[in-house]
Design a protein around this motif. Structure first.
Motif, short mmCIF file in Angstrom:
data_model
loop_
_atom_site.label_atom_id
_atom_site.label_comp_id
_atom_site.label_asym_id
_atom_site.label_seq_id
_atom_site.Cartn_x
_atom_site.Cartn_y
_atom_site.Cartn_z
N PHE A 105 0.83 -1.20 0.00
CA PHE A 105 0.00 0.00 0.00
C PHE A 105 0.87 1.26 0.00
O PHE A 105 0.57 2.24 -0.69
N LYS A 106 1.93 1.23 0.78
CA LYS A 106 2.84 2.39 0.80
C LYS A 106 3.45 2.63 -0.57
O LYS A 106 3.62 3.79 -0.99
N THR A 107 3.76 1.57 -1.31
CA THR A 107 4.26 1.72 -2.67
C THR A 107 3.26 2.45 -3.54
O THR A 107 3.61 3.34 -4.33
N TRP A 108 1.98 2.07 -3.40
CA TRP A 108 0.93 2.74 -4.18
C TRP A 108 0.87 4.22 -3.84
O TRP A 108 0.83 5.07 -4.75
N VAL A 109 0.84 4.54 -2.56
CA VAL A 109 0.81 5.95 -2.14
C VAL A 109 2.01 6.70 -2.69
O VAL A 109 1.87 7.81 -3.25
N ASP A 110 3.19 6.13 -2.55
CA ASP A 110 4.40 6.81 -3.01
C ASP A 110 4.38 7.03 -4.51
O ASP A 110 4.83 8.08 -5.00
N LEU A 111 3.86 6.07 -5.26
CA LEU A 111 3.79 6.23 -6.71
C LEU A 111 2.78 7.31 -7.11
O LEU A 111 3.01 8.07 -8.05
N VAL A 112 1.66 7.37 -6.40
CA VAL A 112 0.70 8.45 -6.68
C VAL A 112 1.34 9.81 -6.42
O VAL A 112 1.21 10.75 -7.21
N ILE A 113 2.07 9.91 -5.31
CA ILE A 113 2.75 11.17 -5.00
C ILE A 113 3.83 11.47 -6.04
O ILE A 113 4.00 12.63 -6.46
N ALA A 114 4.53 10.45 -6.50
CA ALA A 114 5.54 10.66 -7.55
C ALA A 114 4.90 11.15 -8.83
O ALA A 114 5.46 12.00 -9.54
N GLY A 115 3.71 10.64 -9.13
CA GLY A 115 3.05 11.03 -10.38
C GLY A 115 2.34 12.36 -10.30
O GLY A 115 2.32 13.12 -11.28
N ALA A 116 1.76 12.67 -9.14
CA ALA A 116 0.97 13.90 -9.01
C ALA A 116 1.78 15.06 -8.45
O ALA A 116 1.44 16.21 -8.66
N GLY A 117 2.83 14.74 -7.71
CA GLY A 117 3.60 15.77 -7.02
C GLY A 117 3.28 15.73 -5.53
O GLY A 117 2.19 15.30 -5.12
N PRO A 118 4.20 16.16 -4.70
CA PRO A 118 4.06 16.01 -3.25
C PRO A 118 3.01 16.89 -2.60
O PRO A 118 2.63 16.65 -1.46
N THR A 119 2.53 17.91 -3.30
CA THR A 119 1.54 18.81 -2.70
C THR A 119 0.23 18.85 -3.47
O THR A 119 -0.64 19.67 -3.18
N ASP A 120 0.05 17.96 -4.44
CA ASP A 120 -1.15 17.98 -5.28
C ASP A 120 -2.32 17.33 -4.53
O ASP A 120 -2.25 16.16 -4.18
N PRO A 121 -3.42 18.05 -4.30
CA PRO A 121 -4.60 17.47 -3.65
C PRO A 121 -5.41 16.64 -4.65
O PRO A 121 -6.50 17.04 -5.09
N VAL A 122 -4.90 15.49 -4.99
CA VAL A 122 -5.40 14.71 -6.11
C VAL A 122 -6.85 14.25 -5.93
O VAL A 122 -7.53 13.93 -6.91
N LEU A 123 -7.33 14.22 -4.68
CA LEU A 123 -8.72 13.83 -4.43
C LEU A 123 -9.56 14.98 -3.89
O LEU A 123 -10.58 14.76 -3.26
N LYS A 124 -9.16 16.19 -4.14
CA LYS A 124 -9.80 17.35 -3.52
C LYS A 124 -11.31 17.35 -3.74
O LYS A 124 -11.80 17.37 -4.86
N GLY A 125 -12.04 17.30 -2.62
CA GLY A 125 -13.49 17.37 -2.66
C GLY A 125 -14.19 16.11 -3.10
O GLY A 125 -15.43 16.07 -3.11
#
Length: 210
Positions: A105-125
């Protein structure tokens, strides 16, 4: 309408988190019978453990100089991000393992952050049901109070970093029925189970705005 569902159990056929996630999904499907469901099961099909480092270093490497492995990892990270961006609602079913979040699961989170950027609110709202299950008991007053190093992390990442409209469903004592020494906790475990099922259905209704 599109629902994204992620499962992280390593025992899909007997998964307590998957059972609750399916209750939430059923509420979504009843409200949106023609919707699509994008599924990713990282417990049954784990992401490559080295993909995060490759995707991250790809971001600091000129495209022409990237290795094929870096390109593949960056593409995978982008795919994971788009699965979230393309969803109207999200279900995340994440058991606790070894007192914390699992490596896969941590790998998935880290890859999402790598793809979106460390401050991107990818699920905002976005309405998001976060379902977590725990084999033992870690509530205040128990011998292992404070040993749950997963739930606060999940809430921090999904609710605060990614800014999801978050509903948490948490079930403890999932192993009480099958673990020697936990016999005295079985009535409490049954209560936890019944409450979690109700909360999962309510979380599903929250996904559709009811």
């Amino acid at each position: 309408m599109n629902l994204f569902r992620l499962d992280a159990s390593i025992v899909p056929a007997a998964s307590a988190s998957a059972e609750l996630a399916s209750l939430a999904e059923a509420e979504w499907s009843a409200a949106h019978p023609d919707s699509t469901v994008t599924r990713r099961h990282i417990g049954a099909a784990p992401l490559p453990a080295d993909a995060w480092a490759l995707a991250t270093t790809a971001g600091f490497t000129p495209e022409a100089d990237r290795s094929q492995a870096q390109r593949d990892a960056a593409a995978l990270a982008a795919t994971l991000v788009e699965e979230l961006r393309g969803a109207d609602a999200v279900i995340l079913a994440v058991p606790l393992y070894n007192f914390g979040v699992s490596q896969h699961f941590k790998t998935w989170v880290d890859l999402v952050i790598a793809g979106a950027g460390p401050t991107d609110p990818v699920l905002k709202g976005k309405p998001t049901a976060l379902i977590t299950t725990i084999g033992g008991g870690y509530s205040p007053g128990t011998p292992r109070e404070g040993w749950d190093h997963s739930t606060s992390y999940l809430e921090r990442i999904v609710g605060e970093l990614w800014q999801a409209d978050l509903t948490l469903v948490k079930r403890e004592l999932t192993l009480a029925a099958s673990t020697p020494g936990m016999e005295g906790l079985r009535d409490l475990a049954d209560q936890e189970y019944a409450a979690a099922k109700g909360q999962a259905r309510e979380a599903g209704l929250a996904l559709v705005g009811n």
